[in-house]
Design an enzyme around this catalytic site. Structure first.
Site, PDB file in Angstrom:
ATOM      1  N   ASP A  77      17.871 -20.705   6.111  1.00 59.45           N
ATOM      2  CA  ASP A  77      16.780 -19.741   6.244  1.00 59.45           C
ATOM      3  C   ASP A  77      17.179 -18.464   5.518  1.00 59.45           C
ATOM      4  O   ASP A  77      18.160 -17.809   5.904  1.00 59.45           O
ATOM      5  CB  ASP A  77      16.532 -19.461   7.729  1.00 59.45           C
ATOM      6  CG  ASP A  77      15.322 -18.581   7.983  1.00 59.45           C
ATOM      7  OD1 ASP A  77      14.842 -17.932   7.039  1.00 59.45           O
ATOM      8  OD2 ASP A  77      14.860 -18.537   9.137  1.00 59.45           O
ATOM      9  N   TYR A 167       2.484  -7.819   1.841  1.00 57.45           N
ATOM     10  CA  TYR A 167       2.959  -8.800   0.862  1.00 57.45           C
ATOM     11  C   TYR A 167       3.193  -8.126  -0.490  1.00 57.45           C
ATOM     12  O   TYR A 167       4.270  -8.255  -1.095  1.00 57.45           O
ATOM     13  CB  TYR A 167       1.934  -9.918   0.727  1.00 57.45           C
ATOM     14  CG  TYR A 167       2.233 -10.922  -0.363  1.00 57.45           C
ATOM     15  CD1 TYR A 167       3.168 -11.929  -0.167  1.00 57.45           C
ATOM     16  CD2 TYR A 167       1.565 -10.860  -1.594  1.00 57.45           C
ATOM     17  CE1 TYR A 167       3.438 -12.849  -1.167  1.00 57.45           C
ATOM     18  CE2 TYR A 167       1.829 -11.780  -2.596  1.00 57.45           C
ATOM     19  CZ  TYR A 167       2.759 -12.779  -2.376  1.00 57.45           C
ATOM     20  OH  TYR A 167       3.027 -13.694  -3.368  1.00 57.45           O
ATOM     21  N   ALA A 169       3.574  -4.969  -1.239  1.00 54.97           N
ATOM     22  CA  ALA A 169       4.629  -3.955  -1.195  1.00 54.97           C
ATOM     23  C   ALA A 169       6.011  -4.600  -1.227  1.00 54.97           C
ATOM     24  O   ALA A 169       6.930  -4.100  -1.883  1.00 54.97           O
ATOM     25  CB  ALA A 169       4.474  -3.096   0.056  1.00 54.97           C
ATOM     26  N   SER A 170       6.162  -5.715  -0.530  1.00 62.69           N
ATOM     27  CA  SER A 170       7.461  -6.394  -0.522  1.00 62.69           C
ATOM     28  C   SER A 170       7.783  -6.972  -1.895  1.00 62.69           C
ATOM     29  O   SER A 170       8.939  -6.964  -2.332  1.00 62.69           O
ATOM     30  CB  SER A 170       7.491  -7.497   0.541  1.00 62.69           C
ATOM     31  OG  SER A 170       6.647  -8.584   0.196  1.00 62.69           O
ATOM     32  N   LYS A 171       6.763  -7.467  -2.602  1.00 60.56           N
ATOM     33  CA  LYS A 171       6.999  -7.983  -3.944  1.00 60.56           C
ATOM     34  C   LYS A 171       7.335  -6.850  -4.920  1.00 60.56           C
ATOM     35  O   LYS A 171       8.130  -7.029  -5.847  1.00 60.56           O
ATOM     36  CB  LYS A 171       5.767  -8.755  -4.431  1.00 60.56           C
ATOM     37  CG  LYS A 171       5.554 -10.080  -3.729  1.00 60.56           C
ATOM     38  CD  LYS A 171       6.655 -11.088  -4.042  1.00 60.56           C
ATOM     39  CE  LYS A 171       6.303 -12.481  -3.540  1.00 60.56           C
ATOM     40  NZ  LYS A 171       7.322 -13.492  -3.893  1.00 60.56           N
TER      41      LYS A 171
END
Length: 273
Positions: A77, A167, A169-171
């Site tokens: 994970d 999503y 922002a994380s990318k």
């Protein structure tokens, strides 16, 4: 006529990259979507591939269906630092050196920012940013000269979509970390690949149907939807060709790519001829 050593050839699965034959590849997030399709195609052309995800049974099925003895399963994970380090150590031990990493692990809550929870944020940041960081950190000592570390990003970076704020922002954070890695480790080729909407995938399996309807309508109003979406297998074939060829040319960098559907935008007027 013989195939050019640097030109794509074909197999029953479509275009393949000759440069991947015999190469040592780690695919992170190989249980579904683009990651799975990429792993299957890489095995088909003769790459030695370590496939990893949380779902070990799916990885076993992948290798069975690929009918190849060149694949190795490493279950883990990416949200857990110790799993990332163990996966990379297993890949390094099995492969000797790693020529290519494709990081395709991804998760996306579909939620307005006003109701996005801390758990939602933790999920995307741990998967896209911290997981990538721990994998790259652990892989540095195992990479071959001029290796490629390729990471799937999203065209939502710089073109935000409603209900995809966490999503996107994380990318964006993922892409910035890759740019910094490329400065600090100039002998490694780091590449971000911004991918447009794909179907079919499991990406939206957990989306609330009401939220999805509202989101699609809003994306259409803002000109963010194409009439057709990308096929994950087509994306995988494109990447196998590009990345396979890149490994044959170690002096060529692949800092950023955008892959989106060759399709008109929904509701857009035809371009005058």
């Amino acid at each position: 006529m013989a195939d050019s050593p640097v030109s794509p050839t074909t197999s029953g699965k479509g275009a393949i990259g000759p440069g991947l034959k015999g190469r040592r590849v780690l695919v992170v997030g190989a249980s579904a979507g683009i990651g799975r399709a990429f792993a299957v195609r890489a095995l088909d052309v003769g790459a030695h591939v370590v496939v990893t995800s949380r779902r070990g049974e799916r990885l076993d099925t992948l290798l069975t269906e690929a009918d190849s003895d060149l694949g190795i399963v490493a279950v883990g994970d990416v949200r857990k630092e110790e799993d990332c380090r163990r996966i990379v150590a297993q890949a390094g031990s099995a492969l000797g050196e790693i020529d290519l990493i494709l990081y395709s692990a991804g998760v996306a809550p579909l939620e307005p920012l006003a109701s996005t929870t801390a758990a939602d944020w933790a999920s995307v940041l741990e998967t896209h940013v911290l997981g990538l960081h721990h994998v790259v950190q652990a892989a540095l000592e195992h990479l071959s000269p001029a290796a490629v570390v390729a990471v799937l990003s999203s065209e939502t970076v710089g073109r935000p979509r409603s209900m995809m704020g966490a999503y996107g922002a994380s990318k964006a954070a993922l892409e910035e970390s890759m740019r910094t890695w490329s400065i600090e480790q100039p002998l490694v080729r780091f590449s971000t690949i911004a991918v447009g909407g794909c179907f079919p995938t499991e990406f939206g399996d957990s989306f609330d149907p009401g939220h999805l309807t509202d989101a699609l309508n809003d994306w259409t109003r803002h000109g963010l939807m194409t009439e057709q979406m990308l096929d994950p297998d087509d994306v995988a074939g494109t990447l196998v060709g590009i990345l396979g060829t890149a490994l044959d040319y170690p002096d060529v960098g692949l800092e950023h790519m955008v892959i989106r559907a060759n399709s008109p935008v929904v509701g857009a007027s035809p371009t005058p001829t």
